[in-house]
Design a protein around this motif. Structure first.
Motif, PDB file in Angstrom:
ATOM      1  N   ALA A 251       0.819  -1.210   0.000  1.00 38.93           N
ATOM      2  CA  ALA A 251       0.000   0.000   0.000  1.00 38.93           C
ATOM      3  C   ALA A 251       0.853   1.261   0.000  1.00 38.93           C
ATOM      4  O   ALA A 251       0.373   2.339  -0.358  1.00 38.93           O
ATOM      5  CB  ALA A 251      -0.928   0.003   1.213  1.00 38.93           C
ATOM      6  N   THR A 252       2.109   1.141   0.399  1.00 38.65           N
ATOM      7  CA  THR A 252       2.978   2.317   0.480  1.00 38.65           C
ATOM      8  C   THR A 252       3.796   2.547  -0.785  1.00 38.65           C
ATOM      9  O   THR A 252       4.593   3.484  -0.841  1.00 38.65           O
ATOM     10  CB  THR A 252       3.945   2.161   1.663  1.00 38.65           C
ATOM     11  OG1 THR A 252       4.733   0.988   1.478  1.00 38.65           O
ATOM     12  CG2 THR A 252       3.179   2.041   2.980  1.00 38.65           C
ATOM     13  N   LEU A 253       3.623   1.711  -1.803  1.00 37.29           N
ATOM     14  CA  LEU A 253       4.422   1.859  -3.018  1.00 37.29           C
ATOM     15  C   LEU A 253       4.064   3.144  -3.751  1.00 37.29           C
ATOM     16  O   LEU A 253       2.903   3.527  -3.840  1.00 37.29           O
ATOM     17  CB  LEU A 253       4.195   0.667  -3.945  1.00 37.29           C
ATOM     18  CG  LEU A 253       4.704  -0.701  -3.470  1.00 37.29           C
ATOM     19  CD1 LEU A 253       4.424  -1.751  -4.518  1.00 37.29           C
ATOM     20  CD2 LEU A 253       6.180  -0.650  -3.134  1.00 37.29           C
ATOM     21  N   THR A 254       5.079   3.787  -4.276  1.00 32.21           N
ATOM     22  CA  THR A 254       4.861   4.987  -5.101  1.00 32.21           C
ATOM     23  C   THR A 254       5.636   4.910  -6.412  1.00 32.21           C
ATOM     24  O   THR A 254       5.360   5.684  -7.322  1.00 32.21           O
ATOM     25  CB  THR A 254       5.309   6.253  -4.343  1.00 32.21           C
ATOM     26  OG1 THR A 254       6.680   6.096  -3.938  1.00 32.21           O
ATOM     27  CG2 THR A 254       4.442   6.476  -3.105  1.00 32.21           C
ATOM     28  N   ALA A 255       6.588   3.987  -6.531  1.00 31.37           N
ATOM     29  CA  ALA A 255       7.377   3.857  -7.757  1.00 31.37           C
ATOM     30  C   ALA A 255       6.696   2.882  -8.707  1.00 31.37           C
ATOM     31  O   ALA A 255       5.922   2.016  -8.291  1.00 31.37           O
ATOM     32  CB  ALA A 255       8.785   3.372  -7.426  1.00 31.37           C
ATOM     33  N   PRO A 256       6.963   2.992 -10.000  1.00 35.14           N
ATOM     34  CA  PRO A 256       6.338   2.096 -10.979  1.00 35.14           C
ATOM     35  C   PRO A 256       6.643   0.635 -10.700  1.00 35.14           C
ATOM     36  O   PRO A 256       7.754   0.276 -10.304  1.00 35.14           O
ATOM     37  CB  PRO A 256       6.956   2.541 -12.312  1.00 35.14           C
ATOM     38  CG  PRO A 256       7.390   3.946 -12.084  1.00 35.14           C
ATOM     39  CD  PRO A 256       7.797   4.028 -10.657  1.00 35.14           C
ATOM     40  N   LEU A 257       5.654  -0.224 -10.933  1.00 37.92           N
ATOM     41  CA  LEU A 257       5.818  -1.658 -10.709  1.00 37.92           C
ATOM     42  C   LEU A 257       6.679  -2.306 -11.780  1.00 37.92           C
ATOM     43  O   LEU A 257       7.390  -3.270 -11.528  1.00 37.92           O
ATOM     44  CB  LEU A 257       4.450  -2.351 -10.681  1.00 37.92           C
ATOM     45  CG  LEU A 257       3.570  -2.083  -9.461  1.00 37.92           C
ATOM     46  CD1 LEU A 257       2.229  -2.766  -9.645  1.00 37.92           C
ATOM     47  CD2 LEU A 257       4.244  -2.593  -8.201  1.00 37.92           C
ATOM     48  N   GLY A 258       6.595  -1.831 -13.006  1.00 38.45           N
ATOM     49  CA  GLY A 258       7.373  -2.422 -14.077  1.00 38.45           C
ATOM     50  C   GLY A 258       6.868  -3.800 -14.460  1.00 38.45           C
ATOM     51  O   GLY A 258       5.666  -4.034 -14.573  1.00 38.45           O
ATOM     52  N   ASP A 259       7.793  -4.734 -14.639  1.00 45.11           N
ATOM     53  CA  ASP A 259       7.468  -6.070 -15.129  1.00 45.11           C
ATOM     54  C   ASP A 259       6.911  -6.919 -13.978  1.00 45.11           C
ATOM     55  O   ASP A 259       7.641  -7.602 -13.266  1.00 45.11           O
ATOM     56  CB  ASP A 259       8.720  -6.720 -15.716  1.00 45.11           C
ATOM     57  CG  ASP A 259       8.415  -8.040 -16.425  1.00 45.11           C
ATOM     58  OD1 ASP A 259       7.289  -8.549 -16.280  1.00 45.11           O
ATOM     59  OD2 ASP A 259       9.327  -8.561 -17.109  1.00 45.11           O
ATOM     60  N   VAL A 260       5.602  -6.899 -13.806  1.00 48.58           N
ATOM     61  CA  VAL A 260       4.966  -7.607 -12.697  1.00 48.58           C
ATOM     62  C   VAL A 260       5.148  -9.106 -12.840  1.00 48.58           C
ATOM     63  O   VAL A 260       5.381  -9.822 -11.862  1.00 48.58           O
ATOM     64  CB  VAL A 260       3.476  -7.243 -12.616  1.00 48.58           C
ATOM     65  CG1 VAL A 260       2.781  -8.005 -11.492  1.00 48.58           C
ATOM     66  CG2 VAL A 260       3.308  -5.736 -12.409  1.00 48.58           C
ATOM     67  N   ARG A 261       5.056  -9.611 -14.051  1.00 50.11           N
ATOM     68  CA  ARG A 261       5.189 -11.051 -14.263  1.00 50.11           C
ATOM     69  C   ARG A 261       6.543 -11.546 -13.769  1.00 50.11           C
ATOM     70  O   ARG A 261       6.634 -12.547 -13.065  1.00 50.11           O
ATOM     71  CB  ARG A 261       5.003 -11.382 -15.744  1.00 50.11           C
ATOM     72  CG  ARG A 261       4.884 -12.885 -16.026  1.00 50.11           C
ATOM     73  CD  ARG A 261       4.846 -13.157 -17.522  1.00 50.11           C
ATOM     74  NE  ARG A 261       3.803 -12.410 -18.191  1.00 50.11           N
ATOM     75  CZ  ARG A 261       2.543 -12.803 -18.281  1.00 50.11           C
ATOM     76  NH1 ARG A 261       2.178 -13.948 -17.735  1.00 50.11           N
ATOM     77  NH2 ARG A 261       1.651 -12.069 -18.929  1.00 50.11           N
ATOM     78  N   SER A 262       7.620 -10.828 -14.101  1.00 53.32           N
ATOM     79  CA  SER A 262       8.954 -11.228 -13.649  1.00 53.32           C
ATOM     80  C   SER A 262       9.110 -11.059 -12.144  1.00 53.32           C
ATOM     81  O   SER A 262       9.756 -11.881 -11.481  1.00 53.32           O
ATOM     82  CB  SER A 262      10.021 -10.396 -14.370  1.00 53.32           C
ATOM     83  OG  SER A 262      10.017 -10.666 -15.756  1.00 53.32           O
ATOM     84  N   ALA A 263       8.504 -10.005 -11.618  1.00 58.02           N
ATOM     85  CA  ALA A 263       8.598  -9.770 -10.174  1.00 58.02           C
ATOM     86  C   ALA A 263       7.964 -10.895  -9.382  1.00 58.02           C
ATOM     87  O   ALA A 263       8.448 -11.279  -8.315  1.00 58.02           O
ATOM     88  CB  ALA A 263       7.946  -8.436  -9.816  1.00 58.02           C
ATOM     89  N   LEU A 264       6.883 -11.457  -9.899  1.00 55.45           N
ATOM     90  CA  LEU A 264       6.158 -12.516  -9.193  1.00 55.45           C
ATOM     91  C   LEU A 264       6.768 -13.900  -9.421  1.00 55.45           C
ATOM     92  O   LEU A 264       6.400 -14.852  -8.730  1.00 55.45           O
ATOM     93  CB  LEU A 264       4.695 -12.540  -9.641  1.00 55.45           C
ATOM     94  CG  LEU A 264       3.839 -11.342  -9.245  1.00 55.45           C
ATOM     95  CD1 LEU A 264       2.495 -11.412  -9.939  1.00 55.45           C
ATOM     96  CD2 LEU A 264       3.640 -11.294  -7.736  1.00 55.45           C
ATOM     97  N   ALA A 265       7.681 -14.009 -10.371  1.00 55.55           N
ATOM     98  CA  ALA A 265       8.190 -15.322 -10.782  1.00 55.55           C
ATOM     99  C   ALA A 265       8.772 -16.165  -9.650  1.00 55.55           C
ATOM    100  O   ALA A 265       8.622 -17.393  -9.665  1.00 55.55           O
ATOM    101  CB  ALA A 265       9.222 -15.149 -11.896  1.00 55.55           C
ATOM    102  N   PRO A 266       9.454 -15.580  -8.635  1.00 58.56           N
ATOM    103  CA  PRO A 266      10.035 -16.453  -7.586  1.00 58.56           C
ATOM    104  C   PRO A 266       9.003 -17.198  -6.753  1.00 58.56           C
ATOM    105  O   PRO A 266       9.374 -18.145  -6.048  1.00 58.56           O
ATOM    106  CB  PRO A 266      10.818 -15.458  -6.710  1.00 58.56           C
ATOM    107  CG  PRO A 266      11.099 -14.294  -7.586  1.00 58.56           C
ATOM    108  CD  PRO A 266       9.904 -14.188  -8.482  1.00 58.56           C
ATOM    109  N   LEU A 267       7.737 -16.799  -6.800  1.00 59.51           N
ATOM    110  CA  LEU A 267       6.721 -17.431  -5.959  1.00 59.51           C
ATOM    111  C   LEU A 267       5.957 -18.505  -6.716  1.00 59.51           C
ATOM    112  O   LEU A 267       5.563 -18.304  -7.862  1.00 59.51           O
ATOM    113  CB  LEU A 267       5.714 -16.386  -5.458  1.00 59.51           C
ATOM    114  CG  LEU A 267       6.141 -15.499  -4.299  1.00 59.51           C
ATOM    115  CD1 LEU A 267       5.010 -14.548  -3.957  1.00 59.51           C
ATOM    116  CD2 LEU A 267       6.506 -16.329  -3.081  1.00 59.51           C
ATOM    117  N   PRO A 268       5.699 -19.646  -6.075  1.00 58.04           N
ATOM    118  CA  PRO A 268       4.820 -20.656  -6.678  1.00 58.04           C
ATOM    119  C   PRO A 268       3.362 -20.294  -6.432  1.00 58.04           C
ATOM    120  O   PRO A 268       3.046 -19.435  -5.603  1.00 58.04           O
ATOM    121  CB  PRO A 268       5.191 -21.928  -5.910  1.00 58.04           C
ATOM    122  CG  PRO A 268       5.569 -21.422  -4.543  1.00 58.04           C
ATOM    123  CD  PRO A 268       6.235 -20.088  -4.766  1.00 58.04           C
TER     124      PRO A 268
END
Length: 505
Positions: free
Chosen positions: A366-383
């Motif tokens: 909820a505190t994020l203010t910077a662009p998320l960018g590549d969400v798919r790659s960011a989520l990749a480490p999680l099953p």
């Protein structure tokens, strides 16, 4: 097997042709480690002290390297064999970290395995120690009594001590000095820190209950007396007056752990340890990150809200490089840092409910203010199902923070989230539909997919997610984006009002 050795000032003998300080008795397992033990066997009495009763016992724990753990108990004994004042006796125990499994080093403060005096007969071969046995003076009840007596000031002191300790373990800062005239008081607070952390992490927590040279000590927690406390580097904590000098503000993890002691919720401390133990030991830095993540996942409210911004920033923050469209790479985003934190816990192995991950994501993203960018790659480490859990938490956080959506959801993130519109076949959970405000923002800005986005908007409109006015405005923007420039000048054509869009479905 643990090795042991005795170190004191002794006259020349067959085993030691030169008199003075040397090892007078050694077990077989300790003999290869004498070079490591020698620098840890020294002792300096307090200024002006001449009698053994005036000199505190120095109980210390060191990790000279990854494979070696050393415990020493050193006492001032007065005069040596020549009559010179300044002799001391150090009993050292040398073990592999695995031999401390299930123990916290501070528990050996009063183990019956400490020798009261050097073994008789120079060159005596000591036996190896089959098992390290804790004493009876140190345990969780000692910490409970300490905090009950110290009250609110004690809880605040524990918060600061834990903050400094975690930073020191993660190599983000130096350790702390504990100042007291009573070495038992130093043991109290080393125990308080030790029982707040998982046993595997305390196995890396080095300490000493006494040194006369705190300015030169290298350990995470260093005890000294008031007369030498003035030389201690900051942060230094006055245990007798429960005061402190310097030191950072308490971090979220420290507040959470100290609060668990204060409220009697030691089940939360145990739960943190259980989550921590689910992943393999990969060093103190990784261990601190896992601890911070576990505290954040277990926090019932926003108490651990600096998980991403503060807890992980010292070790994980890297400069963000803007992409050509102005967004930042997914691996540098706050979302990616949060995901790495959760992944360190091995949530499936630890049995972490996906709902817990979702709630933690909602709080911390909820505190994020910077662009998320590549969400798919960011989520990749999680099953799965944890990937969807983080997504659900992210969308809920954005739903409650409309003012930051435009900053956080860059074109790359919008493209990925818009693809969720087609990602719920066969009655699967529709994450985008659960955050209507965010969904509308994403679909209006999804690049190169205006027609598909328009149909998706219509479907969600018919489910009652939006009012007609905002639906109309969203479709108008999409149609304008799709039309060639001359058609835009003649005004938008909105076939959904005539029913043609409904017919296409």
């Amino acid at each position: 097997m643990a090795g042991q050795a005795h170190y004191t000032s002794a006259p020349p003998a067959a085993a030691g042709p030169h008199g003075g300080f040397r090892f007078t008795a050694v077990s077989p397992a300790a003999r290869p480690a004498l070079g490591v033990l020698r620098p840890l066997a020294g002792y300096t009495p307090p200024p002006g002290a001449v009698q053994p009763a005036e000199c505190p016992t120095a109980f210390a724990y060191d990790r000279p390297d990854e494979d070696t753990a050393v415990l020493t108990r050193t006492r001032f004994t007065g005069r040596d064999y020549t009559g010179r004042l300044g002799n001391h006796f150090c009993h050292a125990l040398c073990a592999g970290p695995g031999e401390l499994a299930g123990l916290r080093p501070v528990e050996l403060w009063d183990t019956p395995q400490w020798a009261p005096s050097p073994a008789p007969g120079d060159g005596h071969a000591l036996p190896d120690v089959a098992e390290l046995v804790p004493g009876s003076a140190v345990g969780p009840d000692r910490v409970r009594r300490l905090l009950a007596a110290a009250g609110e000031r004690g809880v605040r002191l524990l918060e600061r001590l834990l903050t400094v300790t975690l930073r020191a373990l993660a190599d983000e800062d130096t350790g702390a000095t504990l100042i007291s005239a009573d070495p038992e008081r130093v043991v109290d607070w080393i125990a308080a820190v030790s029982y707040s952390l998982p046993a595997g992490l305390t196995a890396r927590l080095t300490f000493t209950t006494y040194t006369a040279r705190p300015e030169d000590d290298h350990r995470h927690l260093t005890g000294t007396r008031p007369e030498t406390g003035e030389r201690a580097p900051a942060p230094a904590f006055d245990l007798d007056g429960l005061g402190e000098h310097g030191g950072p503000e308490p971090c979220a993890s420290a507040r959470f752990l100290a609060g668990a002691w204060d409220s009697g919720r030691l089940d939360l401390v145990d739960a943190v340890a259980d989550l921590w133990d689910a992943a393999p030991d990969e060093g103190a830095g990784a261990g601190v990150r896992r601890l911070r993540a576990a505290c954040a996942l277990l926090a019932p409210d926003g108490a651990a809200g600096d998980l991403v911004q503060a807890a992980f920033a010292p070790s994980w923050t890297t400069p963000t490089t803007p992409d050509v469209d102005g967004s930042t790479a997914g691996e540098d985003s706050g979302l990616a840092r949060f995901v790495r934190a959760v992944a360190e816990l091995r949530p499936q192995t630890a049995g972490v409910p996906p709902e817990r991950v979702r709630d933690a994501a909602e709080r911390h993203l909820a505190t994020l203010t910077a662009p998320l960018g590549d969400v798919r790659s960011a989520l990749a480490p999680l099953p799965e199902p944890y990937r969807d859990a983080v997504l659900a938490g992210l969308l809920t956080a954005l739903e409650d923070a409309a003012e930051s959506r435009a900053d956080v959801l860059d074109a790359q993130a919008c493209a990925f989230l818009a693809s969720l519109a087609d990602g719920a076949p066969g009655g699967a959970r529709d994450l985008l539909a659960e955050a209507p405000g965010t969904a509308l923002h994403v679909l209006r800005r999804a690049p190169e997919e205006p027609r598909r986005a328009g149909l998706r908007i219509l479907r969600l409109y018919r489910r009652g997610l939006w009012e007609e006015t905002e639906t109309y405005e969203a479709l108008r923007d999409l149609v304008r984006a799709e039309q060639p420039e001359p058609e835009r000048e003649r005004g938008p054509r909105l076939p959904w009002r005539r029913g043609s869009a409904r017919e296409k479905e």
